[in-house]
Design a protein around this motif. Structure first.
Motif, PDB file in Angstrom:
ATOM      1  N   GLY A  35       0.818  -1.212   0.000  1.00 25.87           N
ATOM      2  CA  GLY A  35       0.000   0.000   0.000  1.00 25.87           C
ATOM      3  C   GLY A  35       0.847   1.255   0.000  1.00 25.87           C
ATOM      4  O   GLY A  35       0.516   2.246  -0.659  1.00 25.87           O
ATOM      5  N   ALA A  36       1.951   1.233   0.730  1.00 21.65           N
ATOM      6  CA  ALA A  36       2.837   2.395   0.769  1.00 21.65           C
ATOM      7  C   ALA A  36       3.564   2.593  -0.552  1.00 21.65           C
ATOM      8  O   ALA A  36       3.792   3.723  -0.981  1.00 21.65           O
ATOM      9  N   ILE A  37       3.888   1.506  -1.207  1.00 20.62           N
ATOM     10  CA  ILE A  37       4.640   1.613  -2.462  1.00 20.62           C
ATOM     11  C   ILE A  37       3.716   1.874  -3.652  1.00 20.62           C
ATOM     12  O   ILE A  37       3.980   2.751  -4.470  1.00 20.62           O
ATOM     13  N   PHE A  38       2.624   1.102  -3.754  1.00 19.86           N
ATOM     14  CA  PHE A  38       1.773   1.156  -4.948  1.00 19.86           C
ATOM     15  C   PHE A  38       0.386   1.734  -4.688  1.00 19.86           C
ATOM     16  O   PHE A  38      -0.475   1.679  -5.571  1.00 19.86           O
ATOM     17  N   HIS A  39       0.114   2.225  -3.491  1.00 21.03           N
ATOM     18  CA  HIS A  39      -1.162   2.834  -3.107  1.00 21.03           C
ATOM     19  C   HIS A  39      -2.320   1.849  -3.255  1.00 21.03           C
ATOM     20  O   HIS A  39      -2.220   0.748  -2.744  1.00 21.03           O
ATOM     21  N   GLU A  40      -3.401   2.212  -3.935  1.00 21.00           N
ATOM     22  CA  GLU A  40      -4.577   1.344  -4.026  1.00 21.00           C
ATOM     23  C   GLU A  40      -4.268   0.039  -4.755  1.00 21.00           C
ATOM     24  O   GLU A  40      -4.774  -1.021  -4.386  1.00 21.00           O
ATOM     25  N   THR A  41      -3.463   0.098  -5.783  1.00 22.75           N
ATOM     26  CA  THR A  41      -3.107  -1.106  -6.527  1.00 22.75           C
ATOM     27  C   THR A  41      -2.348  -2.076  -5.628  1.00 22.75           C
ATOM     28  O   THR A  41      -2.538  -3.289  -5.709  1.00 22.75           O
ATOM     29  N   GLY A  42      -1.499  -1.556  -4.761  1.00 24.48           N
ATOM     30  CA  GLY A  42      -0.772  -2.398  -3.822  1.00 24.48           C
ATOM     31  C   GLY A  42      -1.691  -3.105  -2.846  1.00 24.48           C
ATOM     32  O   GLY A  42      -1.460  -4.259  -2.486  1.00 24.48           O
ATOM     33  N   LEU A  43      -2.748  -2.415  -2.427  1.00 25.45           N
ATOM     34  CA  LEU A  43      -3.711  -3.051  -1.527  1.00 25.45           C
ATOM     35  C   LEU A  43      -4.469  -4.173  -2.222  1.00 25.45           C
ATOM     36  O   LEU A  43      -4.783  -5.193  -1.608  1.00 25.45           O
ATOM     37  N   ILE A  44      -4.746  -3.987  -3.493  1.00 24.44           N
ATOM     38  CA  ILE A  44      -5.426  -5.033  -4.251  1.00 24.44           C
ATOM     39  C   ILE A  44      -4.528  -6.257  -4.394  1.00 24.44           C
ATOM     40  O   ILE A  44      -4.972  -7.396  -4.278  1.00 24.44           O
ATOM     41  N   TRP A  45      -3.241  -6.027  -4.628  1.00 25.73           N
ATOM     42  CA  TRP A  45      -2.303  -7.118  -4.839  1.00 25.73           C
ATOM     43  C   TRP A  45      -1.788  -7.731  -3.547  1.00 25.73           C
ATOM     44  O   TRP A  45      -1.082  -8.743  -3.564  1.00 25.73           O
ATOM     45  N   ALA A  46      -2.117  -7.174  -2.401  1.00 25.04           N
ATOM     46  CA  ALA A  46      -1.619  -7.693  -1.127  1.00 25.04           C
ATOM     47  C   ALA A  46      -2.116  -9.113  -0.864  1.00 25.04           C
ATOM     48  O   ALA A  46      -1.364  -9.956  -0.372  1.00 25.04           O
ATOM     49  N   GLN A  47      -3.368  -9.395  -1.162  1.00 25.18           N
ATOM     50  CA  GLN A  47      -3.910 -10.730  -0.907  1.00 25.18           C
ATOM     51  C   GLN A  47      -3.247 -11.803  -1.776  1.00 25.18           C
ATOM     52  O   GLN A  47      -2.824 -12.827  -1.242  1.00 25.18           O
ATOM     53  N   PRO A  48      -3.120 -11.621  -3.106  1.00 25.07           N
ATOM     54  CA  PRO A  48      -2.438 -12.653  -3.887  1.00 25.07           C
ATOM     55  C   PRO A  48      -0.966 -12.839  -3.485  1.00 25.07           C
ATOM     56  O   PRO A  48      -0.465 -13.967  -3.469  1.00 25.07           O
ATOM     57  N   VAL A  49      -0.301 -11.758  -3.153  1.00 24.47           N
ATOM     58  CA  VAL A  49       1.094 -11.867  -2.713  1.00 24.47           C
ATOM     59  C   VAL A  49       1.158 -12.635  -1.400  1.00 24.47           C
ATOM     60  O   VAL A  49       1.997 -13.531  -1.227  1.00 24.47           O
ATOM     61  N   ALA A  50       0.279 -12.322  -0.472  1.00 21.90           N
ATOM     62  CA  ALA A  50       0.255 -13.014   0.817  1.00 21.90           C
ATOM     63  C   ALA A  50      -0.083 -14.493   0.642  1.00 21.90           C
ATOM     64  O   ALA A  50       0.516 -15.352   1.303  1.00 21.90           O
ATOM     65  N   ASP A  51      -1.004 -14.803  -0.247  1.00 25.59           N
ATOM     66  CA  ASP A  51      -1.353 -16.204  -0.488  1.00 25.59           C
ATOM     67  C   ASP A  51      -0.181 -16.973  -1.088  1.00 25.59           C
ATOM     68  O   ASP A  51       0.057 -18.130  -0.741  1.00 25.59           O
ATOM     69  N   THR A  52       0.560 -16.345  -1.982  1.00 23.11           N
ATOM     70  CA  THR A  52       1.728 -16.989  -2.578  1.00 23.11           C
ATOM     71  C   THR A  52       2.805 -17.243  -1.528  1.00 23.11           C
ATOM     72  O   THR A  52       3.367 -18.342  -1.457  1.00 23.11           O
TER      73      THR A  52
END
Length: 71
Positions: A35-52
């Motif tokens: 979220g700090a690096i990519f803002h809203e897009t980073g928050l969207i991608w946080a779940q797939p990254v965490a799952d991986t």
């Protein structure tokens, strides 16, 4: 699925690590970092990254448990 396999094999510590790490140790920090690096897009991608990352951790613990010879 791997979490259930760890529980069934009697690996209580490994199963606890996997269960706690999914939301608390992986997902929440990834939300803040991405979220700090990519803002809203980073928050969207946080779940797939965490799952991986969670999957990699679970696989690693499962193979570590399997390597001990506890069949």
């Amino acid at each position: 699925m791997l979490t259930n396999a760890l529980q069934a094999r009697g690996a209580a510590t490994e199963s606890l690590i996997v269960n706690i790490s999914r939301q608390g140790l992986i997902y929440i920090p990834s939300m803040f970092i991405l979220g700090a690096i990519f803002h809203e897009t980073g928050l969207i991608w946080a779940q797939p990254v965490a799952d991986t990352l969670f999957l990699l951790l679970a696989i690693g613990l499962y193979f570590r448990m399997s390597g001990k010879g506890n069949d």
